[in-house]
Design a protein around this motif. Structure first.
Motif, PDB file in Angstrom:
ATOM      1  N   ARG A 111     -15.415  44.844  -9.120  1.00  0.00           N
ATOM      2  CA  ARG A 111     -15.800  43.970  -7.999  1.00  0.00           C
ATOM      3  C   ARG A 111     -16.668  42.788  -8.432  1.00  0.00           C
ATOM      4  O   ARG A 111     -17.475  42.271  -7.677  1.00  0.00           O
ATOM      5  N   HIS A 112     -16.470  42.357  -9.685  1.00  0.00           N
ATOM      6  CA  HIS A 112     -17.160  41.167 -10.184  1.00  0.00           C
ATOM      7  C   HIS A 112     -16.299  39.921 -10.016  1.00  0.00           C
ATOM      8  O   HIS A 112     -16.825  38.840  -9.815  1.00  0.00           O
ATOM      9  N   PHE A 113     -14.989  40.089 -10.151  1.00  0.00           N
ATOM     10  CA  PHE A 113     -14.079  38.949 -10.152  1.00  0.00           C
ATOM     11  C   PHE A 113     -13.201  38.959  -8.909  1.00  0.00           C
ATOM     12  O   PHE A 113     -12.766  40.012  -8.450  1.00  0.00           O
ATOM     13  N   GLU A 114     -12.958  37.770  -8.414  1.00  0.00           N
ATOM     14  CA  GLU A 114     -11.967  37.550  -7.357  1.00  0.00           C
ATOM     15  C   GLU A 114     -11.132  36.368  -7.794  1.00  0.00           C
ATOM     16  O   GLU A 114     -11.679  35.331  -8.171  1.00  0.00           O
ATOM     17  N   PHE A 115      -9.815  36.531  -7.749  1.00  0.00           N
ATOM     18  CA  PHE A 115      -8.964  35.421  -8.155  1.00  0.00           C
ATOM     19  C   PHE A 115      -7.646  35.491  -7.409  1.00  0.00           C
ATOM     20  O   PHE A 115      -7.192  36.550  -7.007  1.00  0.00           O
ATOM     21  N   GLU A 116      -7.074  34.299  -7.216  1.00  0.00           N
ATOM     22  CA  GLU A 116      -5.808  34.152  -6.501  1.00  0.00           C
ATOM     23  C   GLU A 116      -4.605  34.297  -7.434  1.00  0.00           C
ATOM     24  O   GLU A 116      -3.608  34.899  -7.074  1.00  0.00           O
ATOM     25  N   GLU A 117      -4.686  33.687  -8.609  1.00  0.00           N
ATOM     26  CA  GLU A 117      -3.593  33.759  -9.580  1.00  0.00           C
ATOM     27  C   GLU A 117      -3.451  35.200 -10.062  1.00  0.00           C
ATOM     28  O   GLU A 117      -4.368  36.002  -9.932  1.00  0.00           O
ATOM     29  N   SER A 118      -2.339  35.508 -10.682  1.00  0.00           N
ATOM     30  CA  SER A 118      -2.207  36.829 -11.291  1.00  0.00           C
ATOM     31  C   SER A 118      -3.105  36.887 -12.527  1.00  0.00           C
ATOM     32  O   SER A 118      -3.381  35.858 -13.163  1.00  0.00           O
ATOM     33  N   ALA A 119      -3.535  38.080 -12.866  1.00  0.00           N
ATOM     34  CA  ALA A 119      -4.382  38.256 -14.048  1.00  0.00           C
ATOM     35  C   ALA A 119      -3.635  37.792 -15.300  1.00  0.00           C
ATOM     36  O   ALA A 119      -4.236  37.226 -16.213  1.00  0.00           O
ATOM     37  N   ARG A 120      -2.348  37.987 -15.332  1.00  0.00           N
ATOM     38  CA  ARG A 120      -1.545  37.575 -16.501  1.00  0.00           C
ATOM     39  C   ARG A 120      -1.528  36.058 -16.653  1.00  0.00           C
ATOM     40  O   ARG A 120      -1.655  35.536 -17.755  1.00  0.00           O
ATOM     41  N   VAL A 121      -1.348  35.346 -15.550  1.00  0.00           N
ATOM     42  CA  VAL A 121      -1.352  33.877 -15.609  1.00  0.00           C
ATOM     43  C   VAL A 121      -2.710  33.369 -16.061  1.00  0.00           C
ATOM     44  O   VAL A 121      -2.802  32.503 -16.945  1.00  0.00           O
ATOM     45  N   LEU A 122      -3.771  33.898 -15.491  1.00  0.00           N
ATOM     46  CA  LEU A 122      -5.114  33.474 -15.895  1.00  0.00           C
ATOM     47  C   LEU A 122      -5.365  33.794 -17.373  1.00  0.00           C
ATOM     48  O   LEU A 122      -5.935  32.976 -18.099  1.00  0.00           O
ATOM     49  N   ALA A 123      -4.943  34.968 -17.807  1.00  0.00           N
ATOM     50  CA  ALA A 123      -5.129  35.350 -19.210  1.00  0.00           C
ATOM     51  C   ALA A 123      -4.397  34.373 -20.132  1.00  0.00           C
ATOM     52  O   ALA A 123      -4.942  33.932 -21.145  1.00  0.00           O
ATOM     53  N   GLY A 124      -3.185  34.021 -19.768  1.00  0.00           N
ATOM     54  CA  GLY A 124      -2.435  33.043 -20.556  1.00  0.00           C
ATOM     55  C   GLY A 124      -3.125  31.696 -20.598  1.00  0.00           C
ATOM     56  O   GLY A 124      -3.118  31.009 -21.627  1.00  0.00           O
ATOM     57  N   ASN A 125      -3.747  31.312 -19.484  1.00  0.00           N
ATOM     58  CA  ASN A 125      -4.477  30.051 -19.447  1.00  0.00           C
ATOM     59  C   ASN A 125      -5.677  30.063 -20.393  1.00  0.00           C
ATOM     60  O   ASN A 125      -5.944  29.069 -21.074  1.00  0.00           O
ATOM     61  N   PHE A 126      -6.396  31.172 -20.435  1.00  0.00           N
ATOM     62  CA  PHE A 126      -7.525  31.266 -21.366  1.00  0.00           C
ATOM     63  C   PHE A 126      -7.050  31.106 -22.812  1.00  0.00           C
ATOM     64  O   PHE A 126      -7.640  30.361 -23.591  1.00  0.00           O
ATOM     65  N   VAL A 127      -5.976  31.793 -23.158  1.00  0.00           N
ATOM     66  CA  VAL A 127      -5.460  31.718 -24.524  1.00  0.00           C
ATOM     67  C   VAL A 127      -4.969  30.302 -24.830  1.00  0.00           C
ATOM     68  O   VAL A 127      -5.218  29.772 -25.919  1.00  0.00           O
ATOM     69  N   ALA A 128      -4.317  29.676 -23.866  1.00  0.00           N
ATOM     70  CA  ALA A 128      -3.827  28.308 -24.074  1.00  0.00           C
ATOM     71  C   ALA A 128      -4.988  27.329 -24.243  1.00  0.00           C
ATOM     72  O   ALA A 128      -4.932  26.430 -25.095  1.00  0.00           O
ATOM     73  N   LEU A 129      -6.042  27.490 -23.458  1.00  0.00           N
ATOM     74  CA  LEU A 129      -7.204  26.612 -23.606  1.00  0.00           C
ATOM     75  C   LEU A 129      -7.846  26.790 -24.983  1.00  0.00           C
ATOM     76  O   LEU A 129      -8.217  25.807 -25.635  1.00  0.00           O
ATOM     77  N   GLU A 150       0.571  37.387 -27.485  1.00  0.00           N
ATOM     78  CA  GLU A 150       0.709  38.447 -26.484  1.00  0.00           C
ATOM     79  C   GLU A 150      -0.471  39.411 -26.517  1.00  0.00           C
ATOM     80  O   GLU A 150      -0.937  39.870 -25.473  1.00  0.00           O
ATOM     81  N   ARG A 151      -0.948  39.732 -27.709  1.00  0.00           N
ATOM     82  CA  ARG A 151      -2.125  40.617 -27.810  1.00  0.00           C
ATOM     83  C   ARG A 151      -3.352  39.949 -27.226  1.00  0.00           C
ATOM     84  O   ARG A 151      -4.161  40.590 -26.542  1.00  0.00           O
ATOM     85  N   GLN A 152      -3.518  38.650 -27.499  1.00  0.00           N
ATOM     86  CA  GLN A 152      -4.657  37.925 -26.932  1.00  0.00           C
ATOM     87  C   GLN A 152      -4.575  37.915 -25.400  1.00  0.00           C
ATOM     88  O   GLN A 152      -5.576  38.152 -24.722  1.00  0.00           O
TER      89      GLN A 152
END
Length: 124
Positions: A71-89, A54-56
């Motif tokens: 204004r550097h990032f644009e994404f469709e998914e929620s930031a939480r979902v993307l963050a979880g994907n980074f940690v899972a990878l 959760e901290r990660q």
């Protein structure tokens, strides 16, 4: 480490770099992998591991939200979902680096490629 950097793009690079083991001899990463199975049997260990994940996720999520605000990032998914994907990878590739099946630089490259595709605004 992340908070020392202002630009979200560089923060993301720091997160990715910190999340990938240094190599087969990375003792902290090895300890985390070896501790994992205990979480299946011990509720206290499971709670500790869950807290770490959760901290990660929260760190990545903060970086992604900041990147959008800057204004550097644009994404469709929620930031939480993307963050979880980074940690899972990171977790999924951890054993590959620790066993020498993949080089650290290759895994960092895979994560950076995922970042470029998922949030945009990043140079190679």
């Amino acid at each position: 480490m992340v908070e020392r950097v202002e630009d979200a793009r560089e923060r993301l690079r720091v997160c990715i770099d910190a999340g990938v083991p240094r190599g087969p001899g990375d003792l902290l990463a090895r300890l985390l992998v070896e501790y994992g199975p205990r979480s299946l049997r011990d509720p206290h260990a499971a709670a500790l591991e869950s807290s770490l994940v959760e901290r990660q996720v929260a760190i990545y999520q903060g970086v992604l939200v900041l990147g959008r605000a800057q204004r550097h990032f644009e994404f469709e998914e929620s930031a939480r979902v993307l963050a979880g994907n980074f940690v899972a990878l990171e977790g999924g590739y951890r054993i590959d680096v620790l066993t020498g099946r993949r080089r650290r630089t290759d895994v960092v490259g895979v994560l950076w490629s995922y970042a470029q595709k998922s949030v945009g605004g990043l140079a190679a």
